[in-house]
Scaffold this active site. Structure first.
Site, mmCIF file in Angstrom:
data_model
loop_
_atom_site.group_PDB
_atom_site.id
_atom_site.type_symbol
_atom_site.label_atom_id
_atom_site.label_comp_id
_atom_site.label_asym_id
_atom_site.label_seq_id
_atom_site.Cartn_x
_atom_site.Cartn_y
_atom_site.Cartn_z
ATOM 1 N N ASP A 158 -26.547 -174.557 35.027
ATOM 2 C CA ASP A 158 -28.132 -174.795 35.498
ATOM 3 C C ASP A 158 -28.896 -173.542 35.705
ATOM 4 O OD1 ASP A 158 -30.190 -176.238 36.193
ATOM 5 O OD2 ASP A 158 -29.696 -176.367 38.267
ATOM 6 N N HIS A 165 -41.420 -171.673 40.681
ATOM 7 C CA HIS A 165 -40.140 -172.103 41.699
ATOM 8 C C HIS A 165 -39.501 -170.950 42.221
ATOM 9 C CE1 HIS A 165 -37.101 -174.775 43.323
ATOM 10 N NE2 HIS A 165 -36.275 -173.750 42.792
ATOM 11 N N ARG A 174 -36.659 -165.162 51.262
ATOM 12 C CA ARG A 174 -36.853 -163.515 51.478
ATOM 13 C C ARG A 174 -38.201 -163.158 51.404
ATOM 14 N NH1 ARG A 174 -33.349 -164.717 47.351
ATOM 15 N NH2 ARG A 174 -35.020 -164.361 45.790
ATOM 16 N N GLU A 232 -36.252 -181.222 36.534
ATOM 17 C CA GLU A 232 -35.624 -180.177 35.539
ATOM 18 C C GLU A 232 -35.360 -180.976 34.438
ATOM 19 O OE1 GLU A 232 -32.127 -177.932 36.339
ATOM 20 O OE2 GLU A 232 -32.493 -177.745 38.512
ATOM 21 N N GLN A 271 -27.439 -174.784 51.490
ATOM 22 C CA GLN A 271 -27.796 -173.944 50.502
ATOM 23 C C GLN A 271 -28.263 -172.661 51.327
ATOM 24 O OE1 GLN A 271 -30.955 -174.861 47.894
ATOM 25 N NE2 GLN A 271 -30.796 -172.861 46.817
HETATM 26 CA CA CA Z 1 -31.350 -176.421 39.981
#
Ligand code: CA
Length: 461
Positions: A158, A165, A174, A232, A271
């Protein structure tokens, strides 16, 4: 680049399959995508439940196992529709792997065979084809077919080509340093998990994972609370390269077979806690949904366009020579429209249609072309193989209604979206059905689409 326009792209071409002539079908005779399916047995020679490849045409599927059988039993000069390439003596070799449901074996035959079969299929399915009577019984309604993943996907990578994005998500994770300095120079990616790729329509179970609120001292194990999707595209590799070799940019597209839609479901809370220092892991490996129909590079040819990088803060600092070339600049991009729809369980129960969450264009999202991804992936000698999947990363456009994830659309969960019926969403709830679409449409070309890529969220186990 190697695909050019030919008779198969003629926008006036019509099919003897009526539904393929409908104005808004994704699958007119100019498309001819490959899909793998099982369906009830309709003939004595037809083993029920055996996967085989088919070609989507309107709302039908041309069953290539049945075509192969018809060819071997009724072969005649009438099959020689395109005498330069596909003849009665070469067609069986081309169709054999497809009749067996082995798209990888067909991919290995290379782009020239794929183009030859496309020319033959176009002539065979066109209005006035002498083969209509013999091919008519080889059609099945798509509604009767159970779609599978289109091929054996050995490896899945990926990428992260959507610069809007990357910038938006970077700001959330951040605030001081949204886009890391390597982004504009190196196609960022990670090796994904092929085992949990599922075909569109497969339910997606909410994953468990380690969660830690910023204020908590220690993490806990629990169901993901910030379940998200990622819009995607996925490119499937056709022919591979040997270990230790690299694919130059000018040849990179020769290695691509076609495109699918890809939803890289993401557990944002998992994540955020796990991603440093090695990147995504369990936040991404519980399921990724793939659309069933592979639209070939040839079918996409009318939608080729110049590759211009999106305008972005700090500008374009340049491209290293191995990732730069005239063909890539002049025609390395494809102008596809991308769309996401959400239908909640309550909306479904109330008879409300899906709500569009975003619509954008690939050309306004991507910092890298598909060819550049292939070349970069192999520059160190990594071997790509037939059926490998390269995800583009989330394709968000520059506008707020063009974002390809809820993380972006809800501003990191701070600004809920209001849905028809009065519900709100920051992230996905159980029972939500998320659907991706993509299509090419422009004057002088027949509109084609990639179909749909859909999944419904199931409660955590
Ligand atoms: Ca992805």
């Amino acid at each position: 680049m190697t695909t050019s326009l030919d008779a198969t792209h003629d926008p006036t071409l019509r099919s003897w399959v009526d539904s393929a002539n409908a104005e808004n079908t994704d699958f007119p005779v100019q498309n001819l995508p490959f899909g793998r399916f099982t369906a009830p047995s309709v003939a004595a020679h037809d083993t029920a439940g055996t996967p085989r490849m088919g070609i989507a045409i309107g709302d039908q599927v041309l069953d290539l196992q049945m075509v192969q059988h018809a060819l071997l039993t009724n072969g005649s000069p009438a099959w020689a529709l395109t005498p330069d390439t596909a003849r009665p003596d070469t067609l069986p070799d081309w169709l054999a792997p497809l009749a067996d449901g082995d798209l990888n074996a067909f991919m290995r035959l290379g782009a020239a065979v794929r183009r030859g079969l496309r020319a033959w299929l176009s002539a065979a399915l066109a209005e006035g084809s002498p083969l209509q009577a013999v091919l008519q019984p080889c059609l099945r309604a798509q509604a009767d077919c159970t779609m599978q993943l289109p091929c054996q996907i050995g490896d899945y990578t990926d990428f992260y080509t959507g610069i809007h994005h990357a910038t938006s998500v970077g700001k959330l994770f951040r605030p001081d340093n949204p886009l890391l300095p390597n982004y504009k120079w190196v196609p960022i990616g990670y090796h994904g998990r092929a085992s949990s790729l599922v075909v569109s329509g497969t339910p997606v179970r909410r994953p468990l994972g380690q969660l830690k609120a910023p204020t908590a001292e220690t993490p806990t194990l629990g169901p993901c609370q910030r379940l998200d999707y990622e819009l995607e595209l996925g490119a499937l590799i056709g022919t591979g390269n040997a270990l230790g070799t690299r694919v130059p940019l000018a040849q990179a597209e020769d290695h691509l077979f076609g495109l699918v839609l890809l939803n890289d479901w993401s557990a944002r809370d998992v994540q955020a806690w796990e991603y440093q220092p090695l990147g995504p892991f369990l936040a991404k490996n519980f399921a990724s949904t793939v659309s069933p129909w592979v639209v070939t590079m040839e079918a996409l040819a009318p939608f080729r366009t110049a590759f211009n990088r999106p305008a972005i803060e700090g500008g374009d600092a340049g491209t290293l020579p191995y990732l730069d070339g005239d063909d890539n600049r002049l025609s390395g991009a494809f102008d596809l429209t991308l769309e996401v729809e959400l239908q909640t369980a309550a909306m479904r129960a109330a008879g409300l249609p899906p709500q569009r969450l975003s619509r954008g264009r690939w050309t306004e999202a991507a910092w890298w072309t598909l060819a550049q991804l292939v070349t970069h992936h192999t520059v160190g000698g990594c071997n790509l193989q037939p059926g490998d999947l390269l995800g583009t990363g989330t394709l968000s456009g520059p506008g707020p209604d063009q974002a390809g994830s809820l993380l972006e659309l809800s501003g990191g969960g701070k600004s809920p979206l209001t849905l028809p019926g009065g519900e709100t969403r920051t992230f996905l709830q159980d029972g939500d059905t998320l659907t991706l679409r993509a299509w090419g449409e422009k004057p002088g070309a027949r509109r084609i689409g990639l179909g749909t890529c859909s999944g419904t969220v199931q409660p955590a186990a």
